[in-house]
Design an enzyme around this catalytic site. Structure first.
Site, PDB file in Angstrom:
ATOM      1  CG  ASP A   1      23.097 -16.566  19.659  1.00 53.04           C
ATOM      2  OD1 ASP A   1      22.725 -16.702  20.839  1.00 53.04           O
ATOM      3  OD2 ASP A   1      23.892 -17.343  19.105  1.00 53.04           O
TER       4      ASP A   1
ATOM      5  CE  LYS B   1      23.193 -21.214  21.672  1.00 48.60           C
ATOM      6  NZ  LYS B   1      23.882 -20.250  22.529  1.00 48.60           N
TER       7      LYS B   1
ATOM      8  CG  ASP C   1      24.878 -21.704  25.513  1.00 51.20           C
ATOM      9  OD1 ASP C   1      25.668 -22.290  26.263  1.00 51.20           O
ATOM     10  OD2 ASP C   1      25.204 -21.242  24.399  1.00 51.20           O
TER      11      ASP C   1
ATOM     12  CE  LYS D   1      29.198 -21.640  25.519  1.00 50.88           C
ATOM     13  NZ  LYS D   1      28.094 -20.858  24.924  1.00 50.88           N
TER      14      LYS D   1
ATOM     15  CG  HIS E   1      34.115 -21.493  34.572  1.00 46.53           C
ATOM     16  ND1 HIS E   1      35.044 -21.495  33.564  1.00 46.53           N
ATOM     17  CD2 HIS E   1      34.746 -21.999  35.652  1.00 46.53           C
ATOM     18  CE1 HIS E   1      36.193 -21.969  34.016  1.00 46.53           C
ATOM     19  NE2 HIS E   1      36.036 -22.275  35.282  1.00 46.53           N
ATOM     20  CG  ASP E   2      31.416 -18.019  40.247  1.00 47.60           C
ATOM     21  OD1 ASP E   2      32.219 -18.138  41.195  1.00 47.60           O
ATOM     22  OD2 ASP E   2      30.920 -16.927  39.918  1.00 47.60           O
ATOM     23  CB  ILE E   3      33.064 -21.039  43.964  1.00 46.81           C
ATOM     24  CG1 ILE E   3      31.979 -20.047  44.389  1.00 46.81           C
ATOM     25  CG2 ILE E   3      34.424 -20.360  43.859  1.00 46.81           C
ATOM     26  CD1 ILE E   3      32.173 -19.486  45.797  1.00 46.81           C
TER      27      ILE E   3
ATOM     28  CB  THR F   1      32.846 -25.050  18.238  1.00 45.81           C
ATOM     29  OG1 THR F   1      31.830 -24.142  18.628  1.00 45.81           O
ATOM     30  CG2 THR F   1      32.402 -26.452  18.533  1.00 45.81           C
TER      31      THR F   1
ATOM     32  CD  GLN G   1      31.015 -21.704  16.126  1.00 45.17           C
ATOM     33  OE1 GLN G   1      32.024 -22.166  16.654  1.00 45.17           O
ATOM     34  NE2 GLN G   1      29.870 -21.558  16.775  1.00 45.17           N
TER      35      GLN G   1
ATOM     36  N   GLY H   1      22.851 -21.281  14.953  1.00 48.19           N
ATOM     37  CA  GLY H   1      22.480 -19.893  15.182  1.00 48.19           C
ATOM     38  C   GLY H   1      22.370 -19.133  13.882  1.00 48.19           C
ATOM     39  NE  ARG H   2      27.353 -16.729  13.951  1.00 40.79           N
ATOM     40  CZ  ARG H   2      28.644 -16.726  14.269  1.00 40.79           C
ATOM     41  NH1 ARG H   2      29.380 -15.654  13.999  1.00 40.79           N
ATOM     42  NH2 ARG H   2      29.195 -17.767  14.866  1.00 40.79           N
TER      43      ARG H   2
HETATM   44  O1  C5P Z   1      25.721 -18.717  14.938  1.00 40.35           O
HETATM   45  P1  C5P Z   1      26.285 -20.025  15.349  1.00 40.35           P
HETATM   46  O2  C5P Z   1      25.597 -21.204  14.663  1.00 40.35           O
HETATM   47  O3  C5P Z   1      27.775 -20.084  15.273  1.00 40.35           O
HETATM   48  O4  C5P Z   1      25.863 -20.132  16.890  1.00 40.35           O
HETATM   49  C1  C5P Z   1      26.363 -21.129  17.731  1.00 40.35           C
HETATM   50  C2  C5P Z   1      25.836 -20.907  19.113  1.00 40.35           C
HETATM   51  O5  C5P Z   1      26.326 -21.951  19.954  1.00 40.35           O
HETATM   52  C3  C5P Z   1      26.270 -19.586  19.740  1.00 40.35           C
HETATM   53  O6  C5P Z   1      25.164 -19.129  20.509  1.00 40.35           O
HETATM   54  C4  C5P Z   1      27.407 -19.967  20.680  1.00 40.35           C
HETATM   55  O7  C5P Z   1      27.414 -19.155  21.826  1.00 40.35           O
HETATM   56  C5  C5P Z   1      27.043 -21.405  21.053  1.00 40.35           C
HETATM   57  N1  C5P Z   1      28.163 -22.276  21.427  1.00 40.35           N
HETATM   58  C6  C5P Z   1      29.265 -22.472  20.608  1.00 40.35           C
HETATM   59  N2  C5P Z   1      30.295 -23.286  21.009  1.00 40.35           N
HETATM   60  C7  C5P Z   1      30.221 -23.932  22.176  1.00 40.35           C
HETATM   61  C8  C5P Z   1      29.102 -23.749  23.004  1.00 40.35           C
HETATM   62  C9  C5P Z   1      28.074 -22.924  22.581  1.00 40.35           C
HETATM   63  O8  C5P Z   1      29.304 -21.936  19.510  1.00 40.35           O
HETATM   64  N3  C5P Z   1      31.170 -24.780  22.524  1.00 40.35           N
END
Ligand code: C5P
Length: 236
Positions: free
Chosen positions: A9, A31, A58, A60, A62-64, A122, A192, A212-213
């Site tokens: 990210d 990812k 990733d 995600k 979401h469409d037809i 989440t 989160q 991620g972070r």
């Molecule tokens: O930085 P962090 O550890 O919070 O990153 C989590 C990653 O997982 C982000 O890229 C976020 O878009 C992704 N994600 C999420 N929750 C979900 C699906 C994906 O946090 N349910």
């Protein structure tokens, strides 16, 4: 054995490539999320493909159903290990994703990517569900949406590690769980809301942990990733 997925990210392809290089020796999955997909999709996916670095796209989706199937076909390529869709897109949409992944992979002569469905983000807190018109708590919603994903032929779901144990009990060990919202002890939660430590996620039966972070924003991403791999190997 649970696998670590590091979320790239970051705002530029150069920075994402630096992270791929920095983590190369660990053989983690990376990812490629919305930031990268909107900013520099072809560059980062071909960079990973050329280095044999496995990716989780990733998107995600979401469409037809037709649109999602077509998008999945565009994403299938060597090294793309997982693609995800939103379970709230419905049964037919998820089936279109699964069929399209298999069809396109067959044409390319490669292993089809696993299609996973996002149950609930989440970042959604229990009190947000009512506002969205979803009845019951996060656990009930995750189970209901996971059942739909399984019926559609998805390989598993993206869910909170707090739900992974129940999902494994309901749908069996082969139904994969990929869990974001992972925070090593002492790290900031950011946006989160339902977080779990690496060891707790592994103990709950998560197959893939997305971080991620805590890695991307660390002064030394390689050291941070190694510390998380270490925490994953210790039982909660
Ligand atoms: O930085 P962090 O550890 O919070 O990153 C989590 C990653 O997982 C982000 O890229 C976020 O878009 C992704 N994600 C999420 N929750 C979900 C699906 C994906 O946090 N349910």
């Amino acid at each position: 054995m649970a696998q670590l997925i590091v979320a790239l990210d970051v705002p530029s392809a150069g920075k994402a490539e630096e992270l791929v290089d920095a983590l190369y020796e660990l053989d983690v999955i990376v990812k490629v999320g919305l930031e990268a997909l909107c900013g520099y999709p072809e560059r980062i996916l071909s960079y990973c493909e050329a280095r044999d670095v496995r990716t989780f796209v990733d998107a995600k989706l979401h469409d037809i159903p037709r649109t999602v199937g077509a998008a999945v076909a565009q994403l299938v390529r060597p090294g793309v290990h997982i693609i995800n869709v939103h379970a709230l897109g419905g049964l037919e949409m998820m089936q279109a994703a699964v069929e399209s992944a298999a069809g396109r992979a067959g044409e390319l002569g490669i292993e089809p990517p696993r299609i996973l469905a996002v149950t609930l983000l989440t970042s959604i807190a229990p009190e947000d569900l009512n506002e969205l018109g979803l009845q019951g708590g996060p656990g009930e919603n995750a189970i209901r949406l996971a059942a739909l994903a399984r019926d559609a032929g998805c390989a598993g779901v993206v869910c909170s590690a707090q739900e992974a144990g129940d999902l494994k009990r309901f749908f069996g060990d082969d139904f994969l769980t990929l869990t974001p919202g992972i925070r090593p002890i002492g790290s900031a939660h950011g946006d989160q809301k339902r977080v779990t430590t690496p060891a707790q996620a592994v103990a709950a039966g998560a197959d893939y942990l997305v971080v991620g972070r805590p890695i991307v924003e660390a002064a030394d991403p390689l050291a941070a990733a190694k510390a998380i791999l270490e925490e994953m190997s210790v039982r909660a």
